[in-house]
Design an enzyme around this catalytic site. Structure first.
Site, PDB file in Angstrom:
ATOM      1  N   LYS A 196       0.833  -1.203   0.000  1.00 23.03           N
ATOM      2  CA  LYS A 196       0.000   0.000   0.000  1.00 23.03           C
ATOM      3  C   LYS A 196       0.877   1.266   0.000  1.00 23.03           C
ATOM      4  O   LYS A 196       2.091   1.190   0.036  1.00 23.03           O
ATOM      5  CB  LYS A 196      -0.963  -0.037   1.190  1.00 23.03           C
ATOM      6  CG  LYS A 196      -1.942  -1.227   1.131  1.00 23.03           C
ATOM      7  CD  LYS A 196      -2.948  -1.119  -0.008  1.00 23.03           C
ATOM      8  CE  LYS A 196      -3.693  -2.414  -0.287  1.00 23.03           C
ATOM      9  NZ  LYS A 196      -4.782  -2.739   0.604  1.00 23.03           N
TER      10      LYS A 196
HETATM   11  C1  LIG Z   1      -5.851  -3.769   1.029  1.00 23.08           C
HETATM   12  C2  LIG Z   1      -7.284  -3.405   1.065  1.00 23.08           C
HETATM   13  C3  LIG Z   1      -8.081  -3.585   2.209  1.00 23.08           C
HETATM   14  C4  LIG Z   1      -7.645  -4.359   3.404  1.00 23.08           C
HETATM   15  O1  LIG Z   1      -6.487  -3.943   4.005  1.00 23.08           O
HETATM   16  P1  LIG Z   1      -5.617  -4.998   4.850  1.00 23.08           P
HETATM   17  O2  LIG Z   1      -4.647  -4.103   5.573  1.00 23.08           O
HETATM   18  O3  LIG Z   1      -4.956  -5.905   3.877  1.00 23.08           O
HETATM   19  O4  LIG Z   1      -6.533  -5.700   5.778  1.00 23.08           O
HETATM   20  C5  LIG Z   1      -9.372  -3.095   2.203  1.00 23.08           C
HETATM   21  N1  LIG Z   1      -9.882  -2.482   1.118  1.00 23.08           N
HETATM   22  C6  LIG Z   1      -9.161  -2.307  -0.007  1.00 23.08           C
HETATM   23  C7  LIG Z   1      -9.781  -1.581  -1.159  1.00 23.08           C
HETATM   24  C8  LIG Z   1      -7.853  -2.785  -0.087  1.00 23.08           C
HETATM   25  O5  LIG Z   1      -7.162  -2.642  -1.218  1.00 23.08           O
END
Ligand SMILES: *Cc1c(COP(=O)(O)O)cnc(C)c1O
Length: 398
Positions: A196
């Site tokens: 991310k």
């Molecule tokens: C990555 C993601 C999540 C979840 O995040 P995690 O930290 O992996 O639990 C939720 N929504 C979207 C759109 C994502 O890309």
């Protein structure tokens, strides 16, 4: 040249802080989490920022904090990641899906509003039949880092008196006009998963201006212990605590926060580099009509978490899966965001969702792929991606 779809950007600052944390003897939630939370709240302009061990945990606790109950309805885009809807199912509540708008693939605000109105009237909506429980929340997702129209989301929230919970897992930093992501909804949920915009390995953050929401989230993130207990835990203080609710175990560790503190300090620089690479893709692919490039809504600052392109209708002799194989064969990593949720077996089986309901998402799905984009990507790496695309097009243009 081998180009991964993503490579995390980790400097000596992150590494040294993690080592210092390990040497400090305090590994779980403690001073570094507190520093990270304070800096994050300040950065996005929110009253509260609560660090958690995933973005999914943030979404789950957001729905808990608004008091979601069994049978309630929560409006989500069909075009999103698993987490956005699965958290609704944790409550045995109903994820009510809506289609995307073609340009950004963000949730179609008109469709969201119409769906909520239909639910209120007890009329059939795509995939679902009445009777319905009350609509309690709307979770727009800022796909790829392009913010949704937060003013329209707010208007929907106000009109129907429902909570707006933004899924900002793709989005840090970003702005809608002069407003920073993290400060525009009732609750905003961030992810710090490895790929991310900023990362703590695994992690998440929930931001809100609502004191009661923040208190509930802190409590439920740590076994439903009273928030006084949380404060003691954070400072390694007294031994006595009281359980006030059946909570979860969602707190962030100081080891993770050690990464987050420095990632956050570099968030603007990393976004600037991703934005420059996105501009460069757009310039270099301007004469390449085989791909539709991602749009940026004017007056917004795009986080550019990923660079999703769509294969132009009728321009190729091969499909998306084969294009990915050809790119992989040329050492180019590719990700795909996403197969729409209503096409997945669980949602078909559980609700009777399926093909034909959300034409924009369904039209995008077989054509979409995300090109490599990450802050430490070099111009040479990006050129290798573009060369590979041109090379494949020479053989496989339709
Ligand atoms: C990555 C993601 C999540 C979840 O995040 P995690 O930290 O992996 O639990 C939720 N929504 C979207 C759109 C994502 O890309």
């Amino acid at each position: 040249m081998k180009v991964p779809v993503f490579r995390p950007s980790i400097t000596d600052d992150e590494i040294n802080e993690v080592v210092d944390c390990l040497r400090s003897g305090w590994l779980t939630t403690g001073p570094r989490v507190r520093t990270f939370e304070t800096a994050f709240a300040d950065y996005v302009g929110a009253r509260h920022a609560i660090a958690l061990n995933s973005g999914t945990a943030a979404l789950h606790l957001a729905l808990d904090a608004i008091g979601l109950r069994r049978g309630d309805c929560v409006v989500v885009p069909a075009f999103t990641f698993a987490a956005t809807a699965e958290v609704v199912r944790y409550f045995d509540a109903v994820p009510v899906m809506v289609d995307s708008e073609p340009r950004t693939l963000n949730v179609d605000m008109g469709a969201a509003r119409a769906t909520i109105e239909a639910l209120r009237r007890g009329e059939p909506v795509a995939g679902l039949r009445p009777p319905y429980g009350p609509v309690r929340a709307f979770i727009p997702v800022h796909f790829a880092g392009q913010m949704v129209d937060v003013e329209r989301a707010r208007a929907i929230g106000d009109e129907f008196e429902i909570s707006i919970i933004e899924d900002a897992a793709h989005t840090l930093p970003a702005r809608w006009k002069d407003r920073a992501v993290g400060s525009t909804a009732d609750i905003t949920c961030f992810s710090f998963y490895a790929n991310k915009c900023i990362t703590t390995g695994e992690g998440g953050m929930l931001t809100t201006d609502d004191d009661a929401v923040a208190e509930r989230v802190r409590c439920m993130a740590l076994h439903g212990l009273s928030t006084d207990a949380w404060k003691r835990h954070m400072t390694g203080g007294r031994w006595y605590y009281e359980i006030v609710a059946p909570g979860f175990k969602y707190n962030m560790t100081d080891v993770a926060a050690a990464l987050g503190i420095h990632q956050l300090a570099r968030a603007d620089d990393m976004r600037a580099r991703r934005a420059r690479l996105a501009d460069r893709y757009a310039a270099q692919l301007a004469d390449f009509p085989l791909l539709e490039l991602p749009a940026q809504v004017p007056e917004t600052e795009h986080a550019w978490h990923v660079y999703p392109v769509r294969m132009t209708h009728g321009a190729w002799a091969i499909g998306r899966d084969r294009l990915i194989e050809e790119l992989n064969a040329r050492d180019i990593g590719i990700a795909v965001q996403w197969m729409p949720l209503h096409m997945h077996p669980y949602y078909r089986r559980e609700y009777g969702y399926g093909e034909g309901l959300f034409p924009v998402a369904e039209d995008a799905w077989p054509r979409i792929l995300s090109l490599p984009l990450f802050p430490d990507m070099t111009d040479e790496e990006q050129d290798a991606v573009i060369d590979a695309l041109r090379d494949i097009a020479r053989t496989f243009a339709g």
